[in-house]
Design a protein around this motif. Structure first.
Motif, mmCIF file in Angstrom:
data_model
loop_
_atom_site.group_PDB
_atom_site.id
_atom_site.type_symbol
_atom_site.label_atom_id
_atom_site.label_comp_id
_atom_site.label_asym_id
_atom_site.label_seq_id
_atom_site.Cartn_x
_atom_site.Cartn_y
_atom_site.Cartn_z
ATOM 1 N N ARG A 167 140.648 -122.385 -82.254
ATOM 2 C CA ARG A 167 141.123 -121.421 -81.260
ATOM 3 C C ARG A 167 140.362 -121.578 -79.939
ATOM 4 O O ARG A 167 140.952 -121.515 -78.852
ATOM 5 C CB ARG A 167 140.985 -119.988 -81.794
ATOM 6 N N ARG A 210 146.435 -119.515 -91.587
ATOM 7 C CA ARG A 210 145.872 -118.564 -90.627
ATOM 8 C C ARG A 210 146.083 -119.031 -89.182
ATOM 9 O O ARG A 210 146.397 -118.232 -88.301
ATOM 10 C CB ARG A 210 144.371 -118.374 -90.899
ATOM 11 N N LEU A 211 145.942 -120.347 -88.937
ATOM 12 C CA LEU A 211 146.092 -120.836 -87.571
ATOM 13 C C LEU A 211 147.537 -120.797 -87.105
ATOM 14 O O LEU A 211 147.812 -120.674 -85.912
ATOM 15 C CB LEU A 211 145.540 -122.267 -87.467
ATOM 16 N N ILE A 226 143.387 -122.466 -93.999
ATOM 17 C CA ILE A 226 143.180 -122.692 -92.568
ATOM 18 C C ILE A 226 144.528 -122.881 -91.870
ATOM 19 O O ILE A 226 144.792 -122.305 -90.809
ATOM 20 C CB ILE A 226 142.270 -123.913 -92.343
ATOM 21 N N ARG A 284 138.534 -122.324 -88.049
ATOM 22 C CA ARG A 284 139.563 -121.565 -87.323
ATOM 23 C C ARG A 284 139.056 -121.151 -85.937
ATOM 24 O O ARG A 284 139.781 -121.239 -84.942
ATOM 25 C CB ARG A 284 139.970 -120.329 -88.126
#
Length: 699
Positions: free
Chosen positions: A152, A184-185, A181, A148
């Motif tokens: 970002r 959350r992304l 993943i 993650r």
């Protein structure tokens, strides 16, 4: 202006080929002219471009793909600076881009390039090319939080350098972490982020690649066997029972060449499918005697057996450092990669963000891509009665890897498994049913006897009839256990469709069952009917064929403009054959005034605007017909074959129409891609089978 997508990364080892292949698939669905540009390359052949060129039939000159090699780039940068390097690459890009609607740019690979700050160089090139950027971040061996953070950071880096970021891709992440993943992304980035799990088969070397890397001799095995993926290695030195317990699906067995017992035992286990292995590698430069090799070839035809000079330890060291690559010679890896991409990427969303320019041209490849995508969007189950046929098994593997539909294969299950094992084919979770031993046999016999009681069929007779794979498959469709059926690669047309006539029967609004071929020409798709079923339809039947064909065309994205073909145009000719076509045309107009139709009309006036302007000026169909209805089977069948062979058209079909549920016939000369396409069409027909009308949108 040419649209450009710049696909890049942040480091090596990101498995970017999966995404590159998937994006090319998306682009070729939208436009015909797709170019490829790689600004910087290492010495040697560009394996990825060769794969793209072979798979997507690219006509691009390989010399135009490459900007320059890394040595030239390093020299220019050292002597004249980065601005000169970028300027040179921009000039070479624009020389290519002017010839294409969209260009896929493949960024640098971060592998011993001796270029400072490659990420910044990729970002600058993308900006100078006017490209949108699709960065790929590799996640192999990293935990969820690390992936993650890298994604970002990569977004911030490219966005901060002024790039238009289309989306982010995290690739090769742990399967256990993939969903977390992605979730959350999704809330942390202003652009979509697609997360692809690691797929061992993609990094697994093929047996052919192992043979090349180890300079091994091929003692046994055919091309299909050498194309298998080596999903693991099992070292054999113990007694046979211990070796058999250690075997795993897709493994390569490595053993000294003098252990004939292990060779025979492992191949016998493979032949029984418990489990199917990828092949064997014999060490110590020892080779079993000819009688053992003959036995091995009979036990597992096509399964590769290799021999190397070294012993097992140095061989193992080289094997464990060997990673497979997708090339033009590994089409099964490409299917696996595309299946992975299409399962985990919202392809409709990404295609919309790319917004490649589109036109009216519909190439064969664009049509085929559309079929697979539509079938995948609402998965159905298709039954394949010819489950032991090699071409059908290869097609089934492609369909499973691409996630096109669910499959049921008919035939003795042990024979299907053995044949699949011999071919190195993974059938995934395909359902295998033997009609002779199936628990459905009794119920199907009663059903068939009830349907054919008026013909004197008893339950006892039906009990034998339903063991025929085509009857069994048709009954599965009728009973809702499958959504459609495809057969005919080894059966006649009559054997394939007779059960459908008896069991599924025609739709209430259809007078007859007929067929169409989708004729994929260089720049458009035409619909030909009827070229396979009805020898000499009368005017009423011909009108029914026209209405059905228009409905089929519309259902598959071809706007119907119907030409009722004859040897004369308009009122220029007379005779029984012309009168039949004229009467059929009037029947269609009366029944479906919303349809655009012209007839009688000759083929040239139907498809060529200049001829149409002379023979039928002012017609809204002449010169631009898309649905061509032939007056009889003799004319239709010969015409489609003539166009197929002389014009290089791809003929998809015959596609049957008029049945209550979809059953389709294959040519006995059908190739694997033909079978894949026909199954996709059948799945799409099944998606709309609840709609019992032949309605066509008004123009």
């Amino acid at each position: 202006m040419t649209r450009c997508v710049y696909l890049t990364g942040i480091d090596r080892g990101d498995g970017r080929q999966v995404v590159e292949l998937g994006v090319m698939e998306l682009l070729t669905r939208q436009v015909d002219r797709v170019g490829v540009f790689r600004p910087l390359v290492h010495d040697g052949p560009d394996r990825l471009f060769e794969l793209l060129r072979a798979r997507y039939r690219l006509s691009q000159d390989p010399a135009t793909v490459i900007g320059m090699d890394y040595r030239e780039a390093s020299a220019i940068q050292a002597e004249r600076g980065t601005d000169e390097l970028v300027s040179t690459l921009v000039d070479r890009f624009h020389q290519l881009a002017r010839d294409y609607d969209v260009v896929l740019v493949l960024g640098t690979d971060y592998a011993a390039t001796q270029l400072p700050d490659e990420l910044a160089l990729n970002a600058r090139l993308a900006n100078e090319f006017g490209a949108s950027v699709l960065p790929v971040v590799g996640g192999r061996g990293q935990n969820a939080e690390s992936v993650r953070a890298e994604v970002r950071n990569a977004y911030r880096a490219y966005h901060g350098l002024g790039c238009d970021v289309l989306a982010m891709v995290a690739n090769r992440v742990s399967r256990e972490d993939r969903d977390e993943i992605a979730e959350r992304l999704a809330s942390r980035l202003p652009v979509p982020c697609y997360v692809l799990p690691d797929e061992p088969a993609l990094s697994a070397p093929t047996i052919a690649q192992i043979a090349q890397a180890l300079d091994a001799r091929v003692l046994l095995g055919d091309d299909s066997g050498l194309a298998r993926d080596a999903l693991g290695f099992v070292f054999g030195g113990a007694m046979l029972p211990n070796l058999l317990a250690a075997l795993t699906p897709g493994c390569v067995v490595i053993t000294p060449g003098d252990r004939a017992d292990l060779v025979v035992g492992a191949l016998a286990a493979h032949s029984a499918g418990t489990p199917p292995i990828a092949g064997m590698l014999l060490t110590l430069d020892e080779v079993p005697g000819q009688e053992i090799l003959t036995l091995a070839a009979r036990l597992a035809p096509g399964t590769p057996v290799l021999a190397v000079r070294g012993n097992s330890f140095p061989t193992a060291e080289r094997l464990f450092s060997l990673e497979g690559r997708m090339t033009a010679a590994t089409p099964r890896k490409a299917e696996t990669a595309l299946g992975l991409f299409e399962r985990h990427v919202d392809t409709a969303e990404l295609a919309g963000r790319i917004s490649a320019p589109s036109g009216d041209r519909v190439t064969p490849m664009m049509f085929e891509h559309t079929l697979l995508e539509r079938a995948r969007s609402d998965r159905r189950r298709v039954v394949l009665p010819e489950g032991t046929e090699e071409r059908v098994l290869h097609a089934a593997e492609v369909l499973m890897r691409r996630g096109v539909c669910d499959l049921t294969l008919l035939g003795p299950a042990d024979q299907i498994r053995k044949k699949a094992a011999d071919l190195g084919i993974d059938l995934g979770d395909s359902q295998l049913i033997d009609p002779a031993t199936s628990e459905l046999r009794d119920a199907f016999a009663e059903k068939y006897a009830a349907l054919r009681a008026h013909k004197g069929v008893t339950v006892e007779l039906a009990y034998d009839v339903v063991t025929d794979v085509n009857y069994f498959g048709t009954l599965m469709v009728e009973e809702g256990l499958a959504d459609g059926m495809v057969s005919g690669s080894v059966h006649s047309t009559a054997a394939t469709i007779r059960p459908a006539f008896e069991i599924i029967k025609t739709r209430p609004e259809a007078a007859i069952v007929s067929s169409v071929f989708f004729m994929c020409l260089a720049d458009k798709v035409l619909v030909y009917g009827d070229c396979a079923v009805n020898p000499d339809p009368d005017a009423e039947q011909l009108a029914d064929i026209a209405v059905q064909s228009a409905g089929t065309a519309a259902r598959f994205g071809v706007e119907p403009r119907i030409a009722m073909l004859s040897y004369s145009t308009g009122t220029s000719g007379t005779g029984a054959d012309v009168d039949k076509v004229r009467a059929a045309t009037e029947l269609v107009r009366a029944r479906r005034p919303d349809l655009r139709i012209e007839g009688p009309i000759q083929y040239d006036a139907a498809v060529e605007p200049t001829v149409a302007a002379t023979k039928l000026p002012g017609s809204e169909v002449a010169g631009q017909a898309t649905v061509l209805i032939f007056p009889d089977l003799n004319t239709g069948n010969n015409t489609y074959k003539a166009v197929q062979r002389s014009a290089g058209a791809i003929a998809v079909g015959p596609v049957l129409q008029g049945l209550n549920k979809p059953v389709n016939d294959l040519s006995r000369g059908a190739l694997v891609p033909d079978i894949v396409t026909t199954v996709a069409i059948t799945a799409i027909q099944a998606q709309t089978s609840a709609d019992r009308t032949e309605s066509v949108p008004a123009p």
